[in-house]
Motif scaffolding. Structure first.
Motif, PDB file in Angstrom:
ATOM      1  N   GLY A   1       0.812  -1.209   0.000  1.00  0.00           N
ATOM      2  CA  GLY A   1       0.000   0.000   0.000  1.00  0.00           C
ATOM      3  C   GLY A   1       0.849   1.264   0.000  1.00  0.00           C
ATOM      4  N   ILE A   2       0.423   2.235   0.799  1.00  0.00           N
ATOM      5  CA  ILE A   2       1.082   3.542   0.822  1.00  0.00           C
ATOM      6  C   ILE A   2       2.562   3.389   1.193  1.00  0.00           C
ATOM      7  CG2 ILE A   2       1.093   5.801   1.989  1.00  0.00           C
ATOM      8  CD1 ILE A   2      -2.026   5.398   2.288  1.00  0.00           C
ATOM      9  N   LEU A   3       2.867   2.486   2.134  1.00  0.00           N
ATOM     10  CA  LEU A   3       4.276   2.315   2.556  1.00  0.00           C
ATOM     11  C   LEU A   3       5.129   1.751   1.424  1.00  0.00           C
ATOM     12  CD1 LEU A   3       3.991   1.062   6.264  1.00  0.00           C
ATOM     13  CD2 LEU A   3       4.150   3.404   5.372  1.00  0.00           C
ATOM     14  N   ASN A   4       4.543   0.952   0.590  1.00  0.00           N
ATOM     15  CA  ASN A   4       5.245   0.428  -0.591  1.00  0.00           C
ATOM     16  C   ASN A   4       5.613   1.587  -1.524  1.00  0.00           C
ATOM     17  OD1 ASN A   4       6.068  -0.957  -2.881  1.00  0.00           O
ATOM     18  ND2 ASN A   4       4.176  -2.115  -3.147  1.00  0.00           N
ATOM     19  N   SER A   5       4.656   2.471  -1.770  1.00  0.00           N
ATOM     20  CA  SER A   5       4.946   3.639  -2.625  1.00  0.00           C
ATOM     21  C   SER A   5       5.965   4.558  -1.959  1.00  0.00           C
ATOM     22  CB  SER A   5       3.673   4.422  -2.930  1.00  0.00           C
ATOM     23  OG  SER A   5       2.902   3.731  -3.885  1.00  0.00           O
TER      24      SER A   5
END
Ligand code: NIG
Ligand code: FE
Length: 411
Positions: free
Chosen positions: A109-113
Protein backbone atom coordinates in the motif's frame (compact mmCIF):
# COMPACT_ATOMS: atom_id res chain seq x y z
CA UNK A 1 -3.67 36.66 -30.11
CA UNK A 2 -7.35 36.25 -30.97
CA UNK A 3 -8.89 32.81 -31.48
CA UNK A 4 -12.46 32.48 -32.70
CA UNK A 5 -14.47 29.27 -32.33
CA UNK A 6 -17.47 29.30 -34.67
CA UNK A 7 -20.55 27.13 -35.35
CA UNK A 8 -20.26 25.34 -31.98
CA UNK A 9 -23.19 22.96 -32.00
CA UNK A 10 -23.58 23.39 -28.21
CA UNK A 11 -21.56 25.53 -25.82
CA UNK A 12 -21.98 24.05 -22.34
CA UNK A 13 -21.68 25.44 -18.83
CA UNK A 14 -22.09 29.14 -19.65
CA UNK A 15 -22.25 31.15 -16.45
CA UNK A 16 -22.27 34.73 -15.25
CA UNK A 17 -19.32 35.85 -13.25
CA UNK A 18 -19.78 35.33 -9.54
CA UNK A 19 -20.83 31.70 -9.52
CA UNK A 20 -18.56 29.64 -7.28
CA UNK A 21 -20.37 26.27 -6.99
CA UNK A 22 -23.75 24.66 -7.56
CA UNK A 23 -25.63 22.67 -4.92
CA UNK A 24 -28.60 20.30 -4.65
CA UNK A 25 -31.25 20.88 -7.33
CA UNK A 26 -29.09 23.54 -9.04
CA UNK A 27 -26.78 20.74 -10.10
CA UNK A 28 -29.40 19.48 -12.57
CA UNK A 29 -29.05 22.65 -14.64
CA UNK A 30 -26.28 23.00 -17.17
CA UNK A 31 -26.86 26.27 -19.04
CA UNK A 32 -25.88 26.18 -22.71
CA UNK A 33 -26.19 27.91 -26.07
CA UNK A 34 -26.88 25.95 -29.23
CA UNK A 35 -25.10 27.21 -32.37
CA UNK A 36 -22.62 29.44 -30.61
CA UNK A 37 -19.36 31.30 -31.07
CA UNK A 38 -16.60 31.81 -28.52
CA UNK A 39 -13.83 34.39 -28.72
CA UNK A 40 -10.51 33.95 -26.92
CA UNK A 41 -7.96 36.69 -26.35
CA UNK A 42 -4.61 35.21 -25.35
CA UNK A 43 -5.38 32.91 -22.39
CA UNK A 44 -8.82 34.27 -21.51
CA UNK A 45 -12.43 33.97 -22.68
CA UNK A 46 -13.28 37.35 -24.18
CA UNK A 47 -16.81 36.81 -25.47
CA UNK A 48 -19.35 34.18 -26.43
CA UNK A 49 -22.93 34.00 -27.61
CA UNK A 50 -25.23 32.78 -30.36
CA UNK A 51 -23.73 32.57 -33.86
CA UNK A 52 -25.93 35.41 -35.12
CA UNK A 53 -24.00 37.73 -32.80
CA UNK A 54 -20.61 36.42 -33.88
CA UNK A 55 -18.30 39.44 -34.34
CA UNK A 56 -17.06 40.05 -37.87
CA UNK A 57 -13.38 40.31 -37.12
CA UNK A 58 -10.21 38.84 -38.57
CA UNK A 59 -8.94 36.60 -35.74
CA UNK A 60 -5.42 35.18 -35.74
CA UNK A 61 -6.91 31.71 -35.66
CA UNK A 62 -10.37 30.40 -36.47
CA UNK A 63 -11.66 26.96 -35.45
CA UNK A 64 -14.82 25.70 -37.09
CA UNK A 65 -16.61 23.64 -34.43
CA UNK A 66 -19.50 22.45 -36.58
CA UNK A 67 -21.14 19.36 -35.04
CA UNK A 68 -18.94 19.69 -31.97
CA UNK A 69 -19.73 20.48 -28.36
CA UNK A 70 -17.48 22.84 -26.39
CA UNK A 71 -17.27 22.75 -22.61
CA UNK A 72 -14.87 23.90 -19.88
CA UNK A 73 -11.85 21.64 -19.34
CA UNK A 74 -12.16 19.27 -16.39
CA UNK A 75 -11.07 20.48 -12.94
CA UNK A 76 -9.57 17.46 -11.16
CA UNK A 77 -9.40 18.50 -7.52
CA UNK A 78 -7.87 15.34 -6.02
CA UNK A 79 -4.84 13.49 -7.37
CA UNK A 80 -1.61 11.88 -6.25
CA UNK A 81 0.09 11.91 -9.67
CA UNK A 82 3.56 12.44 -8.25
CA UNK A 83 4.81 8.95 -7.42
CA UNK A 84 7.56 6.51 -8.31
CA UNK A 85 7.09 3.15 -10.02
CA UNK A 86 3.75 1.40 -9.71
CA UNK A 87 1.87 -1.22 -7.65
CA UNK A 88 0.82 -3.70 -10.32
CA UNK A 89 1.67 -6.66 -8.09
CA UNK A 90 -0.84 -5.47 -5.47
CA UNK A 91 -3.44 -5.20 -8.23
CA UNK A 92 -2.92 -8.86 -9.06
CA UNK A 93 -2.87 -9.77 -5.35
CA UNK A 94 -6.28 -8.13 -4.99
CA UNK A 95 -7.63 -10.09 -7.95
CA UNK A 96 -6.41 -13.19 -6.13
CA UNK A 97 -8.43 -12.30 -3.05
CA UNK A 98 -6.43 -9.98 -0.79
CA UNK A 99 -8.12 -6.77 0.34
CA UNK A 100 -6.60 -3.24 0.26
CA UNK A 101 -6.38 -3.44 4.05
CA UNK A 102 -4.63 -6.83 4.07
CA UNK A 103 -2.09 -5.59 1.54
CA UNK A 104 -1.43 -2.46 3.62
CA UNK A 105 -1.00 -4.55 6.77
CA UNK A 106 1.71 -6.57 5.03
CA UNK A 107 3.69 -3.36 4.44
CA UNK A 108 2.28 -2.85 0.96
CA UNK A 109 0.00 0.00 0.00
CA UNK A 110 1.08 3.54 0.82
CA UNK A 111 4.28 2.32 2.56
CA UNK A 112 5.24 0.43 -0.59
CA UNK A 113 4.95 3.64 -2.62
CA UNK A 114 6.88 5.53 0.08
CA UNK A 115 9.77 3.08 -0.20
CA UNK A 116 9.92 3.58 -3.97
CA UNK A 117 9.54 7.35 -3.69
CA UNK A 118 12.35 7.75 -1.16
CA UNK A 119 14.66 5.60 -3.29
CA UNK A 120 14.08 7.66 -6.46
CA UNK A 121 15.74 10.94 -7.39
CA UNK A 122 13.81 14.16 -7.84
CA UNK A 123 14.57 14.04 -11.58
CA UNK A 124 13.27 10.48 -11.97
CA UNK A 125 10.07 11.31 -10.11
CA UNK A 126 9.64 14.48 -12.13
CA UNK A 127 10.02 12.58 -15.41
CA UNK A 128 7.43 9.95 -14.45
CA UNK A 129 4.97 12.50 -13.09
CA UNK A 130 5.32 14.91 -16.02
CA UNK A 131 4.30 12.10 -18.36
CA UNK A 132 1.15 11.47 -16.35
CA UNK A 133 0.32 15.17 -16.19
CA UNK A 134 0.70 15.58 -19.94
CA UNK A 135 -1.48 12.53 -20.53
CA UNK A 136 -4.32 13.89 -18.40
CA UNK A 137 -4.10 17.28 -20.11
CA UNK A 138 -4.72 15.51 -23.42
CA UNK A 139 -7.74 13.85 -21.81
CA UNK A 140 -9.25 17.26 -21.08
CA UNK A 141 -7.96 18.20 -17.64
CA UNK A 142 -7.19 21.91 -17.39
CA UNK A 143 -6.67 22.25 -13.63
CA UNK A 144 -5.37 19.70 -11.18
CA UNK A 145 -4.63 19.38 -7.48
CA UNK A 146 -1.60 17.23 -6.65
CA UNK A 147 -0.78 15.82 -3.22
CA UNK A 148 2.44 14.80 -1.56
CA UNK A 149 2.13 11.88 0.87
CA UNK A 150 4.47 9.18 -0.45
CA UNK A 151 7.52 10.68 1.22
CA UNK A 152 6.46 10.31 4.86
CA UNK A 153 9.87 11.76 5.76
CA UNK A 154 11.02 15.37 5.84
CA UNK A 155 13.18 14.95 2.73
CA UNK A 156 10.68 12.76 0.89
CA UNK A 157 7.77 15.14 1.40
CA UNK A 158 9.86 18.16 0.39
CA UNK A 159 11.07 16.27 -2.68
CA UNK A 160 7.49 15.55 -3.77
CA UNK A 161 6.38 19.13 -3.24
CA UNK A 162 9.35 20.41 -5.24
CA UNK A 163 8.40 18.10 -8.07
CA UNK A 164 4.87 19.55 -7.96
CA UNK A 165 6.32 23.06 -8.07
CA UNK A 166 8.41 22.15 -11.09
CA UNK A 167 5.39 20.64 -12.85
CA UNK A 168 3.59 23.91 -12.20
CA UNK A 169 6.44 26.00 -13.59
CA UNK A 170 6.63 23.98 -16.80
CA UNK A 171 2.95 23.45 -17.68
CA UNK A 172 0.08 25.79 -18.55
CA UNK A 173 -2.42 23.74 -16.55
CA UNK A 174 -3.47 25.25 -13.18
CA UNK A 175 -1.88 23.28 -10.34
CA UNK A 176 -2.60 23.39 -6.61
CA UNK A 177 -0.24 21.59 -4.22
CA UNK A 178 -1.43 19.79 -1.12
CA UNK A 179 0.82 18.60 1.71
CA UNK A 180 -0.25 15.09 2.75
CA UNK A 181 2.45 14.14 5.26
CA UNK A 182 -0.35 12.51 7.28
CA UNK A 183 -1.05 9.84 4.66
CA UNK A 184 0.13 6.86 6.74
CA UNK A 185 2.38 6.21 9.71
CA UNK A 186 5.87 5.14 8.58
CA UNK A 187 6.77 1.76 10.13
CA UNK A 188 9.27 3.31 12.56
CA UNK A 189 6.37 5.37 14.00
CA UNK A 190 3.83 2.54 14.03
CA UNK A 191 3.69 2.57 17.83
CA UNK A 192 4.49 6.27 18.18
CA UNK A 193 1.78 8.25 16.43
CA UNK A 194 2.51 11.35 18.44
CA UNK A 195 6.14 11.24 17.36
CA UNK A 196 5.21 11.26 13.67
CA UNK A 197 2.63 14.01 14.06
CA UNK A 198 5.24 16.06 15.96
CA UNK A 199 7.54 15.59 12.97
CA UNK A 200 4.81 16.83 10.62
CA UNK A 201 3.92 19.80 12.77
CA UNK A 202 7.35 20.85 14.04
CA UNK A 203 9.61 20.01 11.09
CA UNK A 204 7.77 19.41 7.84
CA UNK A 205 5.22 22.22 8.04
CA UNK A 206 7.64 25.07 8.87
CA UNK A 207 9.99 24.02 6.04
CA UNK A 208 7.14 23.67 3.55
CA UNK A 209 5.72 27.04 4.54
CA UNK A 210 9.10 28.77 4.36
CA UNK A 211 9.58 27.51 0.78
CA UNK A 212 5.92 28.24 0.00
CA UNK A 213 5.52 24.72 -1.37
CA UNK A 214 1.87 23.98 -0.52
CA UNK A 215 -1.55 25.55 -0.89
CA UNK A 216 -3.49 23.01 1.18
CA UNK A 217 -3.05 20.38 3.89
CA UNK A 218 -4.53 16.88 3.86
CA UNK A 219 -4.68 13.83 6.14
CA UNK A 220 -6.06 10.31 5.77
CA UNK A 221 -8.71 10.36 8.48
CA UNK A 222 -9.63 6.71 8.72
CA UNK A 223 -9.77 3.77 11.11
CA UNK A 224 -6.21 2.44 11.32
CA UNK A 225 -4.72 5.67 9.90
CA UNK A 226 -5.25 9.13 11.45
CA UNK A 227 -7.91 9.49 14.15
CA UNK A 228 -10.29 12.43 14.39
CA UNK A 229 -8.17 13.97 17.16
CA UNK A 230 -4.91 13.44 15.26
CA UNK A 231 -6.42 14.96 12.10
CA UNK A 232 -7.72 17.93 14.10
CA UNK A 233 -4.20 18.59 15.33
CA UNK A 234 -2.94 18.51 11.74
CA UNK A 235 -5.70 20.83 10.50
CA UNK A 236 -4.95 23.28 13.33
CA UNK A 237 -1.24 23.24 12.59
CA UNK A 238 -1.91 23.71 8.87
CA UNK A 239 -4.15 26.68 9.59
CA UNK A 240 -1.34 28.34 11.55
CA UNK A 241 0.70 28.23 8.35
CA UNK A 242 -2.18 29.44 6.19
CA UNK A 243 -2.96 26.00 4.72
CA UNK A 244 -6.68 25.21 4.44
CA UNK A 245 -7.63 21.56 4.88
CA UNK A 246 -8.75 19.10 2.20
CA UNK A 247 -9.23 15.78 3.96
CA UNK A 248 -9.45 12.10 2.94
CA UNK A 249 -12.34 10.83 5.05
CA UNK A 250 -15.07 8.15 5.16
CA UNK A 251 -13.37 5.92 2.57
CA UNK A 252 -13.92 2.73 4.55
CA UNK A 253 -15.57 3.77 7.82
CA UNK A 254 -17.63 6.66 9.22
CA UNK A 255 -16.15 7.88 12.52
CA UNK A 256 -17.58 11.42 12.74
CA UNK A 257 -14.64 12.81 10.84
CA UNK A 258 -16.74 14.93 8.49
CA UNK A 259 -18.18 17.04 11.31
CA UNK A 260 -14.64 17.67 12.57
CA UNK A 261 -13.52 18.75 9.08
CA UNK A 262 -16.48 21.12 8.75
CA UNK A 263 -15.70 22.53 12.19
CA UNK A 264 -12.17 23.27 11.03
CA UNK A 265 -13.50 24.92 7.85
CA UNK A 266 -12.04 22.34 5.49
CA UNK A 267 -12.44 23.35 1.84
CA UNK A 268 -13.24 19.74 0.90
CA UNK A 269 -13.94 16.31 2.34
CA UNK A 270 -12.97 13.62 -0.15
CA UNK A 271 -13.92 9.95 -0.77
CA UNK A 272 -17.18 9.58 1.22
CA UNK A 273 -17.86 6.04 0.08
CA UNK A 274 -19.50 5.51 3.47
CA UNK A 275 -21.82 8.36 4.49
CA UNK A 276 -24.20 8.51 7.47
CA UNK A 277 -27.18 10.80 8.00
CA UNK A 278 -25.09 12.65 10.60
CA UNK A 279 -22.38 13.26 8.01
CA UNK A 280 -24.95 14.75 5.64
CA UNK A 281 -26.30 16.91 8.44
CA UNK A 282 -22.80 18.17 9.20
CA UNK A 283 -22.33 19.21 5.55
CA UNK A 284 -25.66 21.01 5.24
CA UNK A 285 -25.15 24.77 4.81
CA UNK A 286 -21.38 24.36 5.20
CA UNK A 287 -18.82 25.87 2.80
CA UNK A 288 -17.07 22.48 2.69
CA UNK A 289 -17.37 20.73 -0.68
CA UNK A 290 -17.86 16.94 -0.64
CA UNK A 291 -15.75 15.25 -3.34
CA UNK A 292 -16.53 11.81 -4.78
CA UNK A 293 -13.89 9.60 -6.44
CA UNK A 294 -15.80 6.96 -8.39
CA UNK A 295 -12.77 5.51 -10.20
CA UNK A 296 -11.41 4.49 -6.79
CA UNK A 297 -14.69 2.72 -5.95
CA UNK A 298 -14.53 1.00 -9.32
CA UNK A 299 -10.92 -0.08 -9.05
CA UNK A 300 -10.90 -1.46 -5.50
CA UNK A 301 -14.55 -2.56 -5.45
CA UNK A 302 -15.84 -0.45 -2.59
CA UNK A 303 -19.22 1.36 -2.45
CA UNK A 304 -19.83 4.48 -4.54
CA UNK A 305 -20.46 7.80 -2.81
CA UNK A 306 -24.26 8.11 -2.36
CA UNK A 307 -24.63 11.07 -4.69
CA UNK A 308 -28.42 10.93 -5.00
CA UNK A 309 -28.93 11.06 -1.26
CA UNK A 310 -26.47 13.95 -0.90
CA UNK A 311 -27.88 16.00 -3.77
CA UNK A 312 -31.42 15.37 -2.49
CA UNK A 313 -30.28 16.82 0.84
CA UNK A 314 -29.27 20.01 -0.99
CA UNK A 315 -25.51 19.38 -0.88
CA UNK A 316 -23.08 20.22 -3.66
CA UNK A 317 -20.80 17.48 -4.98
CA UNK A 318 -17.52 17.56 -6.91
CA UNK A 319 -15.98 14.69 -8.88
CA UNK A 320 -12.25 13.96 -9.11
CA UNK A 321 -10.01 11.09 -10.18
CA UNK A 322 -7.84 10.31 -7.12
CA UNK A 323 -5.14 9.30 -9.66
CA UNK A 324 -2.63 7.29 -7.57
CA UNK A 325 -0.68 4.03 -7.90
CA UNK A 326 -2.70 2.06 -5.33
CA UNK A 327 -6.42 2.70 -5.53
CA UNK A 328 -6.85 4.54 -8.86
CA UNK A 329 -4.13 4.25 -11.49
CA UNK A 330 -6.15 6.43 -13.88
CA UNK A 331 -6.44 10.16 -14.33
CA UNK A 332 -9.21 10.03 -16.89
CA UNK A 333 -11.91 12.53 -15.90
CA UNK A 334 -14.06 11.35 -18.81
CA UNK A 335 -14.26 7.94 -17.18
CA UNK A 336 -15.04 9.59 -13.83
CA UNK A 337 -17.95 11.51 -15.34
CA UNK A 338 -19.27 8.40 -17.09
CA UNK A 339 -18.93 6.26 -13.96
CA UNK A 340 -20.72 8.90 -11.88
CA UNK A 341 -23.63 8.70 -14.33
CA UNK A 342 -23.63 4.93 -14.67
CA UNK A 343 -22.93 3.85 -11.09
CA UNK A 344 -23.91 6.83 -8.94
CA UNK A 345 -26.98 7.73 -11.02
CA UNK A 346 -25.91 11.31 -11.47
CA UNK A 347 -27.42 12.90 -14.56
CA UNK A 348 -24.94 14.06 -17.22
CA UNK A 349 -25.76 17.66 -16.25
CA UNK A 350 -24.97 16.97 -12.58
CA UNK A 351 -21.80 15.07 -13.38
CA UNK A 352 -20.47 17.82 -15.67
CA UNK A 353 -21.22 20.46 -13.01
CA UNK A 354 -19.42 18.29 -10.46
CA UNK A 355 -16.36 17.91 -12.72
CA UNK A 356 -16.11 21.57 -13.75
CA UNK A 357 -17.42 24.39 -11.55
CA UNK A 358 -17.59 22.32 -8.34
CA UNK A 359 -14.16 20.83 -9.06
CA UNK A 360 -12.81 24.35 -9.45
CA UNK A 361 -14.37 25.33 -6.10
CA UNK A 362 -12.70 22.26 -4.56
CA UNK A 363 -9.32 23.76 -5.55
CA UNK A 364 -10.21 27.32 -4.61
CA UNK A 365 -10.08 28.49 -8.24
CA UNK A 366 -13.73 28.88 -9.24
CA UNK A 367 -13.19 32.59 -9.87
CA UNK A 368 -10.90 31.72 -12.81
CA UNK A 369 -11.83 28.17 -13.88
CA UNK A 370 -14.71 25.73 -14.22
CA UNK A 371 -17.17 27.56 -16.49
CA UNK A 372 -17.55 29.43 -19.76
CA UNK A 373 -17.50 32.93 -18.33
CA UNK A 374 -16.05 36.13 -19.75
CA UNK A 375 -12.68 36.76 -18.11
CA UNK A 376 -12.10 33.16 -17.06
CA UNK A 377 -9.26 31.04 -18.42
CA UNK A 378 -9.77 29.71 -21.95
CA UNK A 379 -9.45 26.08 -20.80
CA UNK A 380 -11.75 24.15 -23.09
CA UNK A 381 -12.67 20.75 -24.43
CA UNK A 382 -13.76 20.55 -28.08
CA UNK A 383 -15.46 17.23 -28.70
CA UNK A 384 -15.49 15.17 -31.85
CA UNK A 385 -18.78 15.41 -33.77
CA UNK A 386 -21.51 14.12 -31.40
CA UNK A 387 -25.30 14.23 -31.43
CA UNK A 388 -25.56 15.56 -27.85
CA UNK A 389 -23.35 15.86 -24.79
CA UNK A 390 -25.17 12.85 -23.35
CA UNK A 391 -22.91 10.81 -25.61
CA UNK A 392 -19.92 11.69 -23.41
CA UNK A 393 -20.94 9.37 -20.54
CA UNK A 394 -22.96 7.06 -22.80
CA UNK A 395 -19.96 6.03 -24.91
CA UNK A 396 -17.94 5.55 -21.74
CA UNK A 397 -15.06 3.68 -23.34
CA UNK A 398 -14.54 6.01 -26.29
CA UNK A 399 -12.33 9.04 -26.57
CA UNK A 400 -14.73 11.73 -27.78
CA UNK A 401 -12.30 14.62 -27.36
CA UNK A 402 -10.93 16.21 -30.51
CA UNK A 403 -8.97 19.11 -29.02
CA UNK A 404 -8.12 20.51 -25.63
CA UNK A 405 -7.23 24.17 -25.15
CA UNK A 406 -5.37 25.29 -22.05
CA UNK A 407 -4.71 28.99 -21.57
CA UNK A 408 -6.07 29.41 -25.09
CA UNK A 409 -3.48 27.12 -26.66
CA UNK A 410 -4.14 23.69 -28.20
CA UNK A 411 -2.53 20.93 -26.12
O1 NIG B 1 -7.08 8.38 -1.94
N1 NIG B 1 -6.91 6.65 0.82
C1 NIG B 1 -5.83 7.18 0.88
N2 NIG B 1 -5.05 7.54 -0.13
C2 NIG B 1 -5.19 7.15 -1.49
C3 NIG B 1 -4.63 5.82 -1.78
C4 NIG B 1 -3.21 5.79 -1.52
C5 NIG B 1 -2.53 4.55 -1.99
O2 NIG B 1 -3.04 3.43 -1.86
O3 NIG B 1 -1.43 4.74 -2.48
C6 NIG B 1 -6.61 7.26 -1.92
O4 NIG B 1 -7.29 6.28 -2.26
FE1 FE C 1 -6.62 10.25 -2.52
Amino acid sequence: MLTLLTNISELLQIRDNGIRKVSGAEMAELPSIKSAFLLIENDLIKDFGPMENCPSIQPDRKINCEGRTVLPAWCDSHTHIVYAGNRVQEFVDRINGLSYEEIANRGGGILNSAKKLNAASEEEIYGQSKKRLEEVMKMGTGAVEIKSGYGLSVEGELKMLRVIRKLKENHPVAIKATFLGAHAFPSEFKENHKGYIDLIVDEMLPKIASENLADYIDAFLETGYFSVEETERIMEAGARFGLTAKIHVNQFTAIDGIAACVKHKALTVDHLEIVTDEDIEALRNADTMPVALPSCSYFISIPYTPARKMIAAGLPLALATDYNPGTTPSGNMNFVVATACIKMKMTPEEAINAATINGAYAMGISDTHGSITIGKKANLIITKPITSFYELPYKFGDNLIEDVLIDGEIV
